[in-house]
Design an enzyme around this catalytic site. Structure first.
Site, PDB file in Angstrom:
ATOM      1  CB  ILE A  13      25.670  36.233  33.427  1.00 18.96           C
ATOM      2  CG1 ILE A  13      24.089  35.742  32.815  1.00 18.96           C
ATOM      3  CG2 ILE A  13      26.015  34.322  33.580  1.00 18.96           C
ATOM      4  CD1 ILE A  13      23.875  35.542  31.066  1.00 18.96           C
ATOM      5  CG  HIS A  14      25.829  35.505  39.718  1.00 21.92           C
ATOM      6  ND1 HIS A  14      24.957  34.760  40.726  1.00 21.92           N
ATOM      7  CD2 HIS A  14      24.908  36.456  39.685  1.00 21.92           C
ATOM      8  CE1 HIS A  14      23.755  34.529  40.304  1.00 21.92           C
ATOM      9  NE2 HIS A  14      23.572  35.426  40.076  1.00 21.92           N
ATOM     10  CB  ALA A  15      29.200  31.357  40.224  1.00 19.97           C
ATOM     11  CB  ALA A  18      27.880  31.003  34.784  1.00 23.35           C
TER      12      ALA A  18
END
Length: 91
Positions: A13-15, A18
């Protein structure tokens, strides 16, 4: 209410994913939404909080909702996790 997911996306879960979670959580003004992983619990209404979990493929993530629309919020957040593939589109 609570449900748990295992992160299967190899990018974790990156930018972008998220942001998808935060955007969904903030739609429910009277409901608190949290993400819990690795012994840490953060609000889902803060992208920095979600990113601070450092979620990678294989990690377990619990989504927790409390308040007036907790069932609807949990369903919408689960949809983001499952149906929308964490906000990612893989080709």
């Amino acid at each position: 209410m609570q449900t748990t997911f295992r992160i299967i996306d190899e990018d974790g879960i990156h930018a972008r994913p998220a942001t998808a979670l935060v955007n969904t959580a903030t739609k429910f003004k009277g409901t608190e939404a949290y993400a819990e992983a690795k012994g840490k619990k953060v609000t889902l209404k803060s992208i920095l909080g979600v990113l601070s979990l450092g979620l990678e493929a294989g990690d377990t993530l619990s989504l927790i909702t409390e308040g007036g629309e907790e069932a609807e919020a949990l369903s919408a957040l689960s949809d983001v996790m499952i149906k929308e593939g964490l906000g990612e589109i893989h080709e």
